[in-house]
Motif scaffolding. Structure first.
Motif, PDB file in Angstrom:
ATOM      1  N   THR A 149       0.264  -1.291  -0.376  1.00  0.00           N
ATOM      2  CA  THR A 149      -0.114   0.106  -0.041  1.00  0.00           C
ATOM      3  C   THR A 149       0.809   0.869  -0.101  1.00  0.00           C
ATOM      4  O   THR A 149       0.381   2.456  -0.877  1.00  0.00           O
TER       5      THR A 149
ATOM      6  N   THR B 119       1.052   4.269  -2.744  1.00  0.00           N
ATOM      7  CA  THR B 119       0.158   5.506  -2.516  1.00  0.00           C
ATOM      8  C   THR B 119       1.396   6.631  -2.753  1.00  0.00           C
ATOM      9  O   THR B 119       1.214   7.685  -3.199  1.00  0.00           O
TER      10      THR B 119
ATOM     11  N   ARG C  77      -3.788   4.528  -5.925  1.00  0.00           N
ATOM     12  CA  ARG C  77      -4.813   3.560  -4.787  1.00  0.00           C
ATOM     13  C   ARG C  77      -4.721   2.309  -4.937  1.00  0.00           C
ATOM     14  O   ARG C  77      -5.174   1.674  -6.010  1.00  0.00           O
TER      15      ARG C  77
END
Length: 405
Positions: free
Chosen positions: A179, A183, A188
């Motif tokens: 993630t 990011t 996303r």
């Protein structure tokens, strides 16, 4: 390990009493909770109450008098602690596939990039839904090998769609690391938690995850076809528009206005009328986790999967384990490859050990610590070894495939 030693471990297991919360047939070894969770005993009485008293007696008044209208948010709030989310970040609604469509389409609108990235071999409904969204919105669906995903996170990628625990191998992504990588690249990530929620410790907030969906009928024990759940980080909720803008996601559904105004917060991701019987069953399933931490369940899962792997390696060498042995790199099921995995699985079922088959050559065993014990694992491998040694799986009846495999 002997069977007596396995029994001794079960006697010492601090979670052993949890099995009594489930109605499992005597003598059956159920290792398919990663596909359909066992029946919580509380669900039977709860269903009877909903059908006979709430539906049968109170009828339509139950939407207010018995809290039917609040069930999606109420059950979502009970799921939230199991996945490391806030109570106002999770709602129960629709199916995993429908929820995935909602989040992909909603998040795609926020980006001027035109690529949805995912891995080959991802669960097929995820690939199919992503392909549909891409075609509908003029995006490219880019499917790459698992080991190429991180490299493929580039400047043209809008969304990264991944299943946290792989449905077949059980391999688990490092959610926080991936993630963060996405990011930093302006991408996303949408996580599918269907083989994670209720099985492994999750911390969506801590990992910086913004969007996720999950299944209600696997480890959450919500019953066949149970409604799914949807997670949106609180800071993102007001920026997203539900592409399936049904009346239950309206700010005032009973104002019956022609114009659509989204409800505040997570409620905007509701669409149609809630399925009350399904929600009641799922609520009972989620309540089966009461009083036990995910960390304790995970510690037991690690021990049981390790035991299964060790015993299978000793007694079933013709099976090739495809599940990572590092606990931090796997979920709560263990899978083996064999050219006749289907027949072996059917022979096991005939002998009272229920696992499942995943095409083309995988036999898979779900380890649900709420009701699976050390002796269950020992007996399952013992029966599996005997089936392989005797060749009983070669019986022609075990090659007959039904509509569901």
């Amino acid at each position: 390990m002997t069977r007596d030693e396995a029994r001794a471990l079960d006697r010492e297991d601090p979670l052993r009493e949890l099995r009594a919360r489930f109605d499992l047939p005597d003598g059956l070894i159920y290792l398919d909770g990663n596909s359909l969770g066992a029946l919580p005993r509380a669900a039977v009485a709860r269903q009877q109450e909903v059908v006979t008293r709430e539906w049968g007696t109170s009828l339509i008044r139950s939407w207010n008098d018995h809290g039917w209208i609040d069930a999606p948010a109420r059950v979502g709030a009970k799921i939230a602690p199991l996945i490391g989310a806030g109570p106002h970040e999770v709602i129960v609604t629709d199916s995993t596939s429908v929820n995935l469509f909602k989040l992909l389409a909603a998040a795609a609108r926020l980006s001027d990039r035109r690529v949805i990235l995912t891995e080959s071999g991802n669960f097929h409904t995820d690939l199919h839904i992503a392909a549909g969204v891409a075609e509908l919105m003029g995006f490219e669906l880019r499917v790459v090998a698992r080991d190429a995903v991180e490299v493929a996170i580039g400047p043209d990628v809008a969304l990264l769609l991944l299943t946290h625990v792989h449905y077949k191998s059980g391999a688990r992504w490092d959610m926080a690391a991936l993630t963060a990588r996405a990011t930093a690249a302006g991408v996303r990530t949408v996580w599918d938690l269907s083989h994670s929620a209720g099985a492994v410790p999750l911390d969506l907030n801590g990992a910086g995850a913004e969007l996720a969906v999950g299944c209600g009928y696997k480890y959450l024990n919500g019953g066949p076809g149970a409604p799914a759940f949807l997670y949106v980080a609180e800071h993102l909720q007001e920026s997203l528009a539900n592409p399936l803008s049904g009346w239950m996601g309206h700010a005032e559904p009973f104002a019956f206005t022609d114009d659509y105004r989204p409800a505040p917060g997570i409620a905007r991701f509701l669409t149609g009328t809630p399925t009350i019987l399904g929600l009641a069953a799922l609520e009972s399933g989620v309540e089966s986790f009461a009083g036990v931490s995910m960390e304790a369940l995970w510690a037991k899962s690690v021990a049981l999967v390790d035991l299964f792997a060790r015993l299978a390696a000793e007694r079933c060498p013709e099976l090739a384990c495809v599940t990572p042995m590092d606990p931090e790199a796997r979920g709560s099921h263990i899978s083996f490859a064999h050219p006749h995995a289907f027949e072996i699985c059917q022979a096991l079922i005939a002998d009272g050990v229920i696992g499942d088959f995943r095409a083309p050559d995988i036999v898979r065993f779900g380890i649900t610590p709420l009701y699976v014990g050390h002796e269950d694992v020992w007996r399952a491998v013992d029966i599996l070894a005997d089936i392989l040694a005797t060749g009983r799986w070669r019986d022609p009846r075990f090659a007959v495939r039904g509509k569901v495999t």
